[in-house]
Design an enzyme around this catalytic site. Structure first.
Site, short mmCIF file in Angstrom:
data_model
loop_
_atom_site.label_atom_id
_atom_site.label_comp_id
_atom_site.label_asym_id
_atom_site.label_seq_id
_atom_site.Cartn_x
_atom_site.Cartn_y
_atom_site.Cartn_z
CG LEU A 34 -5.84 -12.92 -1.08
CD1 LEU A 34 -6.73 -12.54 0.08
CD2 LEU A 34 -5.84 -14.44 -1.26
CB ILE A 74 -5.36 -8.38 1.76
CG1 ILE A 74 -6.72 -7.94 1.21
CG2 ILE A 74 -5.37 -8.50 3.27
CD1 ILE A 74 -7.08 -6.52 1.55
CD GLU A 75 -1.44 -12.75 1.69
OE1 GLU A 75 -0.30 -12.51 2.11
OE2 GLU A 75 -2.21 -13.55 2.25
CB SER A 76 2.20 -8.17 -1.49
OG SER A 76 1.46 -8.24 -2.71
CE1 TYR A 131 -4.59 -12.22 4.30
CE2 TYR A 131 -6.30 -13.85 3.93
CZ TYR A 131 -5.15 -13.22 3.53
OH TYR A 131 -4.57 -13.57 2.34
#
Length: 528
Positions: A158, A161-163, A266
């Site tokens: 994850l 995807i986030e950062s 997402y």
């Protein structure tokens, strides 16, 4: 010596039932090649430690003839094979990607956007390389935490995807860290955000909080895809979207809800990265190797300590130290708020040994709580310190003053020579207010026929201010030649004040227009 599997005594008893005695020098390890294999933990039970098996009870065999029992022929080999329990050899994962892949447990998402993102990532090998280089420092810890909690290993991906696994990343909405926590959500999960550190960037604290949050969302929605949508969009938004579909008699899965484009893409992004990890060769991707071993270790500290001293004792650069401890942006680590630091595995051992024998001071900085409102220049004079250094160290913008109760970082000198207490280390804030605008006092003479309002307008001030400066009432009459004191503000301040006046005037005009429209509407209704 490894213990025998629990089924071995049965085979031994059956195989030796017709024998008069055990051959001399015999031992359990000589009875079967299975004794040289790993114990029962090798039976395939992924991610669950095997329960310890009891030691087989060893009793001396007796001769059937001597006991008066009939001779029993041993069963044929086929029967022996039927009695055995298959042992599945399990090999440790070659690298962390294989270990992550073994733990995939979410249902795959069938969505056209997945292929779009597979192509996007596969066509950017340099971007993948940078992401993996950053993530390789933190992935092992995340994987271990997921296995400890029994969570799907997809969640380890994850932060890609986030950062892009950048703990210093900040979004337009002010989300921060590799797990991208908003300030309020971070506070909900006990991530401290103060003058000295931001735990939304902390590797251990933010990972703990993110997994806590994801578990809560999964319990709320009962579906990992909806939980991920809520992590990105907010649980309240997902709940309202579900209620809208329920009211309309529509399905309520992730692909059925109406949501923003960012949230719509997402989960497909995460699915695309999952597919690349599971079968990189299928997409022409070569994932950089990530070892299946810890990159860092934590070391406890008992006293405040300078980052420069940590780097010196551990033989790492300050930049590398901040990569593993990204929550800290000050030159000192406060033990009361951060009792442990992270260092590369081998350097952690070196640092711990050297710190034990260190006899000099560990910190050259401490915290000072401002007793009253002060300009930065006033605070610098009281500390006998450079105003520029004070601003730079504490990141104080120009034309801002410190409010009473602010906590700033200052050099340890004289009366300020102590470790920072827990209250300040955890809750110290820098409270700022605009400095009073610079003014220039002038005197003016009243002209014939002048009023306070006219003089005030001529000099860009308010009539009430002009009256107050001169000890007059707002409607006092003026005499020609009378001298008045006027405090003139700088052009920038006057422009700001004029802008505020125009904004207020516009708002008042809008309110008057709205009231007039409502009155007209009521009049038309009354006439009908």
């Amino acid at each position: 010596m490894p213990r025998l599997p629990i089924w071995m005594p049965l085979l031994t008893a059956l195989g030796l039932a017709g024998c008069a005695s055990l051959p001399s020098g015999g031992s359990p390890s000589s009875l079967s090649p299975a004794a040289d294999m790993a114990p029962a933990a090798l039976i395939s039970t992924p991610a669950t430690p095997s329960s310890p098996q009891p030691e087989p009870v060893r009793t001396p065999p007796t001769s059937p003839a001597a006991s008066g029992q009939p001779q029993i022929d041993p069963p044929p080999p086929a029967d022996l094979a039927a009695l055995s329990i298959p042992v599945v050899p399990v090999q440790a994962p070659r690298d962390l990607w294989e270990r992550i892949g073994r733990g995939f447990a979410m249902p795959d998402l069938d969505d056209e956007r997945v292929a779009q993102w597979e192509r996007w990532y596969a066509s950017r090998p340099d971007y993948l390389q940078r992401m993996v280089d950053r993530g390789s420092k933190y992935l092992f810890h995340i994987v271990e935490e997921l296995e400890r909690r029994g969570l799907p290993q997809e969640l380890a991906l994850l932060p890609f995807i986030e950062s892009a696994f950048n703990p210093q990343a900040v979004s337009r909405a002010k989300a921060a860290g590799m797990w991208q926590f908003m300030p309020a959500t971070g506070r909900d999960f006990d991530l401290k955000q103060n003058a000295f550190r931001d735990d939304r960037r902390d590797v251990l604290a933010s990972t703990r909080a993110a997994l806590d949050y994801l578990v809560r969302l999964h319990r709320l929605f009962g579906d990992w895809h909806l939980a991920l949508a809520a992590y990105n969009w907010g649980e309240g938004n997902v709940q309202r979207a579900i209620k809208r579909n329920q009211a309309a008699g529509l399905p309520t899965g992730y692909q059925d809800l109406r949501m923003p484009e960012e949230t719509r893409h997402y989960v497909p992004k995460l699915q695309a990265v999952k597919n690349l990890v599971r079968a990189p060769q299928q997409y022409g991707v070569r994932l950089p190797a990530v070892g299946n071993h810890p990159f860092f270790d934590s070391v406890r500290i008992e006293r405040d300590i300078d980052v420069a001293l940590i780097a010196r004792l551990a033989e790492v650069s300050e930049a590398d130290f901040r990569t593993l401890n990204p929550a800290h942006h000050k030159p000192v680590i406060m033990a009361a708020g951060t009792p442990e630091i992270l260092l590369p595995w081998d350097n952690a051992v070196l640092f711990a040994e050297r710190l034990k024998s260190w006899r000099g001071p560990t910190a050259s900085w401490t915290a000072w709580r401002i007793p009253r409102d002060m300009t930065v220049a006033q605070a610098a004079r009281e500390l006998d310190w450079s105003e520029a250094e004070l601003r730079q160290t504490n990141r104080i913008p120009p034309r801002m003053k410190l409010k009473a109760g602010s906590t700033i970082l200052v050099p340890r000198e004289g009366r300020l020579d102590r470790d920072v207490p827990e209250q300040l280390a955890d809750h110290g804030q820098i409270l700022l207010a605009p400095e009073a605008p610079p003014v220039r006092t002038v005197t003016v003479k009243v002209r014939a026929g002048d009023t306070l309002a006219q003089v005030a307008k001529r000099h860009g001030v308010r009539a009430s201010e002009l009256a107050a400066w001169n000890g007059l009432r707002p409607h006092s009459a003026l005499k020609p030649g009378q001298v008045l004191v006027v405090q003139l503000r700088t052009p920038a301040v006057r422009a700001t004040a004029a802008g505020r006046s125009r904004t207020a005037a516009t708002a008042r005009a809008a309110q008057r227009h709205k009231a007039a429209t409502q009155r007209s509407a009521k009049l038309r209704v009354a006439q009908r």
